[in-house]
Structures are given as C-alpha cells and as structure tokens.
Design an enzyme around this catalytic site. Structure first.
Site, PDB file in Angstrom:
ATOM      1  CE  LYS A 185      27.096  29.753 -25.226  1.00 49.98           C
ATOM      2  NZ  LYS A 185      25.934  30.647 -25.765  1.00 49.98           N
TER       3      LYS A 185
ATOM      4  CD  GLU B  32      19.532  30.501 -22.438  1.00 47.84           C
ATOM      5  OE1 GLU B  32      20.343  30.720 -23.116  1.00 47.84           O
ATOM      6  OE2 GLU B  32      19.114  31.310 -21.726  1.00 47.84           O
TER       7      GLU B  32
ATOM      8  CD  GLU C 219      22.190  32.586 -28.781  1.00 45.29           C
ATOM      9  OE1 GLU C 219      21.311  32.959 -29.263  1.00 45.29           O
ATOM     10  OE2 GLU C 219      22.610  33.237 -27.685  1.00 45.29           O
TER      11      GLU C 219
ATOM     12  CB  SER D 292      25.207  36.372 -20.198  1.00 48.67           C
ATOM     13  OG  SER D 292      26.272  35.657 -20.241  1.00 48.67           O
TER      14      SER D 292
HETATM   15  O1  KIV Z   1      25.731  34.296 -22.827  1.00 49.27           O
HETATM   16  C1  KIV Z   1      25.774  33.408 -21.864  1.00 49.27           C
HETATM   17  O2  KIV Z   1      26.125  33.419 -20.664  1.00 49.27           O
HETATM   18  C2  KIV Z   1      25.040  31.974 -22.293  1.00 49.27           C
HETATM   19  C3  KIV Z   1      24.811  31.081 -21.159  1.00 49.27           C
HETATM   20  C4  KIV Z   1      23.337  31.702 -20.620  1.00 49.27           C
HETATM   21  C5  KIV Z   1      24.723  29.661 -21.587  1.00 49.27           C
HETATM   22  O3  KIV Z   1      24.841  31.479 -23.394  1.00 49.27           O
END
Ligand code: KIV
Length: 274
Positions: free
Chosen positions: A118, A187, A120, A50
């Site tokens: 993380k 999300e 997706e 983000s």
């Molecule tokens: O990139 C991000 O900030 C995220 C969150 C919104 C979970 O993936």
C-alpha cells in the site's frame, strides 16, 4: 496419482472481485499471534505503518522504517495462510521516484512473501502506481487523510468539507483507480464524498473513518480490541475492552510475585524422587 488442491491465500485480484458482491473485511495486523487469530475472519490484513504509533509509541508514522515494515510483514505472513497480506511502504521509501518505489516494493514482496503493497498518495502518485502495477506489484491505494503527510497538512481531521478538498480527493481517487490499483483505502473523509467515489471507481473502496458507503472497512487492530485507549476517534468502535483486563492481569501477577504465591508447586520443576 492424487491431485492436491491446497487452499490458497486470497489474492489482490480476489479482493478486487468482491466489489458489488459483499463488504470487504480488513484489519491491521503486526504480529504472528494476532495474525493467527485474525486469519480466518478477514479478507486482507494490512501491515500498516500505524505500527509506528501503535507498537513503537512514535508521534506519527513518519519515523517508521522499511526494516520495521519488513520484520512485521514477515511476522504476519508466518501467522496466516488464508488472508491476503498487504504491507505499507513507509514514508520516504517511495515518493522520490517510480524507480525508488519499485525497488522498495520489490524488496518488500521478496523478503516478506506478501502479495501487495500500500502507498499513500493521489494524482501525484498515479504514475508510480501505474509503473508498479505494470511490473507485477499489486498496489492498494490510499487517499483522503494521508497520515504520512502530517508535516505539510498539519492535522488528523476529516476531509471533504469544502469544494477544494472535495475536488482534490475526487481527482486523487480517480487517478489511482485509472493507474491500476486493485483497491483504494479512503481515510477520514465525509460520507457523501466517500459514497460518490465508491460509485465512481472500478475497484473497491476500503473505508477508515469514511462511512459505511465504502465497499469494505479497515480498522487498527488495537482499536478494535480496546487496547489503545489514550483517545478514541469518532470512527473507532471497541469490539472488546482488553485494556482493563490486561492491567488487572499485570496487577495480579505483581501481587502474587510479591506474596511469593507465584510460581506455585504446579509451575515448578523438581527432581524425580527415587
Ligand atoms: O497504517 C495503517 O494502519 C493504515 C490504515 C489506517 C488504513 O494505513
């Protein structure tokens, strides 16, 4: 001989162990000073992609590069010593193959010192998540609304509103759970489905726009501070309202510079007399 028991940072396993104990607290973080202020208050900081939209003004997260993620991951690590730090893998750096994902994730862990990544993806990424977790890379999953897929999904709307969406998200969460993720971000998903998944999976669910039924919550730090005010999605709460304070500070600075009242004598270096 003294035995030093230095307090260690929370690890992904500690986050996993919080399921059923208490709600897990997370926020995104991108910079050293903000990480310093946040460190004692959250269980994990997410260096989220983000940052592309929040810090760089991009329209989506698709343009975020691995170099950006590594630079901000390093900054957040420098500003923290308590919270677990998780760094997002950006679009295009892991979807091609499990080997590509391993090489990218290993680089992120080595160059930032963070303890988890993380990524997706649901069922289609389960083999990759298994490959990584079997090879020393803790993975935070991310299902439901997946912003990196904006070009094929076409929008940022909440999901789980019809049978097809419910079935897909349910399967995605189960696949990532079975693949060995230590927790799963959900999300933009309606409450009944988020609740059902939270009850079904072994690991904690971390909601963002996915209701209080999740095992923990994450929000984007600029939303929490009320810095980003272009629009406010339903799931966002401003815990502070910094935007007007910042504007006022900039306006006052400009006024004082123009009036030559800043810098004053107290901000000015002089030669010592005598
Ligand atoms: O990139 C991000 O900030 C995220 C969150 C919104 C979970 O993936």
């Amino acid at each position: 001989m003294s035995v030093h028991t230095a307090k260690r940072r929370l690890a992904p396993a500690d986050i996993k162990a919080l399921k059923g104990e208490r709600p897990i607290v997370s926020l995104t973080a991108y910079t050293t000073p903000v990480a310093k202020l946040m460190d004692q208050h959250v269980d994990f900081m997410l260096v989220g992609d983000s940052l592309g939209m929040v810090l760089y003004g991009l329209d989506s997260t698709v343009g975020v590069t691995l170099e950006m993620m590594i630079a901000h991951g390093q900054a957040v690590m420098r500003g923290s010593s308590n919270a677990c730090v998780v760094v997002d893998l950006p679009f295009g750096s892991y979807q091609q193959s499990k080997e590509q994902a391993f090489a990218t994730a290993a680089r992120v862990l080595k160059e930032t010192g963070c303890s988890a990544i993380k990524l997706e993806g649901g069922a289609e990424m389960a083999e990759t998540v298994h490959f990584l977790t079997q090879r020393g890379i803790p993975v935070l999953g991310h299902v439901g609304l997946m912003p990196q897929l904006i070009n094929t999904t076409g929008g940022y709307r909440s999901l789980g509103r019809n049978d097809k969406e419910v079935e897909k998200i349910r399967k995605d969460a189960a696949a990532i759970d079975d693949a060995g993720a230590f927790a799963i971000v959900i999300e933009g998903t309606v409450e009944p489905l988020a609740r059902e998944i939270t009850g079904a999976v072994k690991v904690p669910t971390i909601g963002i726009g996915a209701s209080p039924a999740c095992d923990g919550q994450v929000l984007v730090v600029d939303d929490v501070l009320g810095i980003f005010t272009d629009f406010k999605p339903r799931f966002v709460k401003h815990f502070a309202n910094l935007a007007p304070l910042m504007s006022e500070a900039f306006a006052t600075y400009a006024q004082e510079v123009k009036a030559r009242s800043f810098p004053g004598p107290e901000h000015t270096f002089q030669l010592k007399k005598g």
